[in-house]
Enzyme design. Structure first.
Site, PDB file in Angstrom:
ATOM      1  N   TYR A 228       0.871  -1.176   0.000  1.00 13.78           N
ATOM      2  CA  TYR A 228       0.000   0.000   0.000  1.00 13.78           C
ATOM      3  C   TYR A 228       0.912   1.231   0.000  1.00 13.78           C
ATOM      4  O   TYR A 228       1.719   1.408   0.899  1.00 13.78           O
ATOM      5  CB  TYR A 228      -0.896  -0.002   1.239  1.00 13.78           C
ATOM      6  CG  TYR A 228      -1.857  -1.150   1.272  1.00 13.78           C
ATOM      7  CD1 TYR A 228      -3.094  -1.068   0.650  1.00 13.78           C
ATOM      8  CD2 TYR A 228      -1.524  -2.347   1.919  1.00 13.78           C
ATOM      9  CE1 TYR A 228      -3.984  -2.132   0.671  1.00 13.78           C
ATOM     10  CE2 TYR A 228      -2.402  -3.411   1.941  1.00 13.78           C
ATOM     11  CZ  TYR A 228      -3.628  -3.302   1.328  1.00 13.78           C
ATOM     12  OH  TYR A 228      -4.503  -4.351   1.344  1.00 13.78           O
ATOM     13  N   HIS A 392     -19.238  -1.078  -1.608  1.00 11.45           N
ATOM     14  CA  HIS A 392     -18.094  -1.573  -0.837  1.00 11.45           C
ATOM     15  C   HIS A 392     -18.517  -2.392   0.373  1.00 11.45           C
ATOM     16  O   HIS A 392     -19.418  -2.030   1.110  1.00 11.45           O
ATOM     17  CB  HIS A 392     -17.254  -0.395  -0.336  1.00 11.45           C
ATOM     18  CG  HIS A 392     -16.101  -0.829   0.530  1.00 11.45           C
ATOM     19  ND1 HIS A 392     -15.036  -1.521   0.031  1.00 11.45           N
ATOM     20  CD2 HIS A 392     -15.877  -0.701   1.860  1.00 11.45           C
ATOM     21  CE1 HIS A 392     -14.189  -1.795   1.014  1.00 11.45           C
ATOM     22  NE2 HIS A 392     -14.683  -1.309   2.135  1.00 11.45           N
TER      23      HIS A 392
END
Length: 588
Positions: A228, A392
């Site tokens: 990330y 989501h």
């Protein structure tokens, strides 16, 4: 990857994946056959994505919504003994819809197949994939075939809105008999793709459009499976208000299949969390995102942030080392402001542990509500127009669906299905219901709502105009009624009335429940019938004036019924009853 600025509160941020809702399609590739006169190839293939990080496999496709049909083409570099392509609910090799191209050492074949719960491969008695062309090209071996979106074959995946998990594998030896083939023993890969795309033309950009590229500054992708990565970008000083009218990805050539979505804010330094308002999000296979001709997303101007944060999730399963990357997102903006500012509103469930999923559930539903009292209070007289949505959940999520309810009737499904309807108008007094289903069969403890990746969310970010002060319209079960649930369960297992004076947290209460069919069904009933606490929030994070506690769940008296598939009307016969022999010496 995604780009954010710092307008939004931390509790209103959620990872945006074009996530979603599973769809299965499986492709099996075989030897050469010239296209028949009765089945001409479709128009040029409009969409293309790499399947594997090494770049050996490329998937291209085209859609016909009028015929409810998809054309798919696979290009393979250095094809040897065959190829398997499949679609399954979550990318698993078992219970998958398959297309197979294989050689038995003498002849080559193309066929529609499927895998059982053990991964064993069987030819389908109903051959619904029609081979159109297979040939050698300068860039590799290509095979072109087609199939309906739905075949009514129980072994075939229904291609519908949402994420399609495509599995793939190359065969490194001849297959003398398909009975010896087990997908679970192959080295398979998975790619997540949105196959169904809008069939409306992209709007033109204004003459004075400019662009900003927010890019990774030539980083070396770490040689690990998951990274990330974040980068801060500064806008020009004194930038006046503009409207973003389109955004698109900028991907370094060769790195297309190394991206997997947006990055997790919990993985970043705390000082980066000040950038909180999502401006743009991209995932593999996504097309450029266009705003409607009469709306744009504000950037720059008085009171706006000068800083943008690029977040990238690098998914490098082959542990490729030394790969350089300067990818990111290109924002196209104009000084010629459009009639409306666009906004983003969050629907679904509040991030709170009071909404929980019991362990060992195959399909547990949770719903979040935007009730009529909130839309009546917060929306303008003419309502708003929703033109896109981003759904989501976390790891246990299986489906997400937001539906517009008016007068007790479901009116529209609000999701990424713009080829059926360009806009959804939400009026005063309408309700929006966001329902998610979750699978916790691999968990022995309850899964509570929250920000952590092992906690759960049920969220839909809807893009709309004109922008209002309503930024969050979400709900959770009333806490007093949840306490009654714990008291009932405790009294059942421990006798008496149960203790109502417990100082334990909600998480501790859920963990102490002895889960069985009764406790699971009562919790489900609680969530579907009990009053709710509404979060009808302004962009300042303050509630709109009104009483938002112990609100009644919106009543749905009439549900939407989907249109029947052509195969259900008897208009989609199978192409053949057995595999197609492919005349080529390419597959060894």
């Amino acid at each position: 990857m995604r780009v954010l600025n710092k307008d939004l509160r931390l509790q209103d941020v959620v990872l945006m994946y074009v996530t979603l809702l599973a769809a299965l399609v499986v492709l099996l590739v075989a030897p050469y056959q010239a296209p028949s006169a009765a089945a001409p190839p479709g128009p040029p293939l409009s969409y293309s994505v790499p399947l594997d990080p090494a770049g050996r496999l490329q998937l291209s496709w085209n859609l016909s919504f009028s015929r409810q049909e998809i054309h798919l083409q696979i290009r393979v570099k250095d094809l040897q003994h065959g190829l398997l392509i499949g679609l399954s609910d979550r990318g698993q090799p078992t219970n998958a819809d398959l297309v197979l191209l294989w050689s038995d050492g003498h002849k080559s074949y193309f066929g529609d197949a499927w895998s059982d719960a053990e991964g064993r491969v069987m030819l389908d008695s109903q051959q619904d994939y029609q081979l159109l062309e297979a040939q050698n090209t300068p860039t590799g071996f290509t095979v072109l075939f087609r199939r309906p979106f739905s075949t009514c074959d129980p072994h075939d995946y229904v291609i519908e809105e949402g994420t399609v998990h495509v599995i793939y594998a190359l065969l490194d030896q001849p297959i003398r008999s398909l009975q010896q083939l087990n997908v679970s023993r192959l080295h398979t890969g998975v790619q997540r793709i949105l196959l169904l795309r809008p069939d409306t033309p992209a709007p033109s950009l204004p003459a004075d459009v400019q662009s900003i590229e927010v890019l990774a500054p030539g980083i070396t992708i770490p040689s690990q499976e998951t990274t990330y990565w974040c980068h801060i970008y500064q806008l020009p000083a004194n930038m006046p208000k503009n409207h973003i009218v389109m955004y698109e990805s900028v991907v370094t050539s060769g790195n297309e299949a190394i991206y997997s979505g947006s990055c997790d804010s919990k993985m970043k330094p705390a000082n980066l969390n000040y950038c909180r308002h999502v401006l743009a999000a991209w995932a593999l296979g996504a097309e450029p995102f266009y705003y409607p001709m009469d709306a744009g997303l504000p950037i720059g101007g008085e009171g706006s942030s000068r800083f943008l944060r690029l977040e990238v999730h690098y998914h490098n399963p082959l542990i490729i080392s030394g790969r350089q990357d300067s990818s990111g997102i290109r924002l196209w903006y104009t000084r010629s402001l459009r009639r409306f500012d666009a906004g983003i509103m969050e629907l679904g469930l509040v991030y709170t542990p009071v909404m929980a999923i019991p362990p060992r559930q195959s399909s547990f539903p949770l719903s979040g509500y935007c009730i009529p009292a909130c839309t009546r209070t917060a929306l303008p007289q003419g309502g708003i127009h929703i033109f896109a949505s981003q759904l989501h959940t976390h790891l246990a999520g299986r489906t997400v669906r937001t539906v517009l309810v008016r007068g007790g009737k479901e009116v529209e499904v609000v999701q990424e299905d713009k080829h059926y309807s360009t806009h959804y108008q939400v009026l005063h007094g309408d309700a929006l219901v966001t329902k998610c289903t979750f699978n916790t069969e691999d968990r022995n403890k309850p899964t509570v709502g929250g920000f952590g990746i092992m906690e759960e969310m049920c969220v839909n970010y809807v893009h709309y105009y004109p922008r209002t002060q309503l930024e969050l319209c979400k709900s959770h079960v009333d806490l007093d009624y949840l306490k009654k649930y714990f008291s009932l369960i405790n009294s059942r297992f421990h006798g008496g009335e149960g203790c109502s004076c417990s100082q334990r947290s909600v998480e501790e209460e859920f963990s102490s429940v002895s889960w069985d069919q009764f406790s699971e069904e009562v919790l489900n009933s609680l969530y579907t019938t009990s009053p709710i606490s509404m979060h009808c929030n302004q962009s300042t994070a303050e509630l709109f004036p009104g009483n938002w506690e112990k609100q009644k769940i919106p009543e749905v008296l009439e549900e939407l019924q989907r249109e029947p598939y052509p195969c259900e009307l008897g208009r989609s016969p199978a192409w053949s009853s057995g595999p197609t022999e492919v005349q080529t010496d390419h597959i060894r």
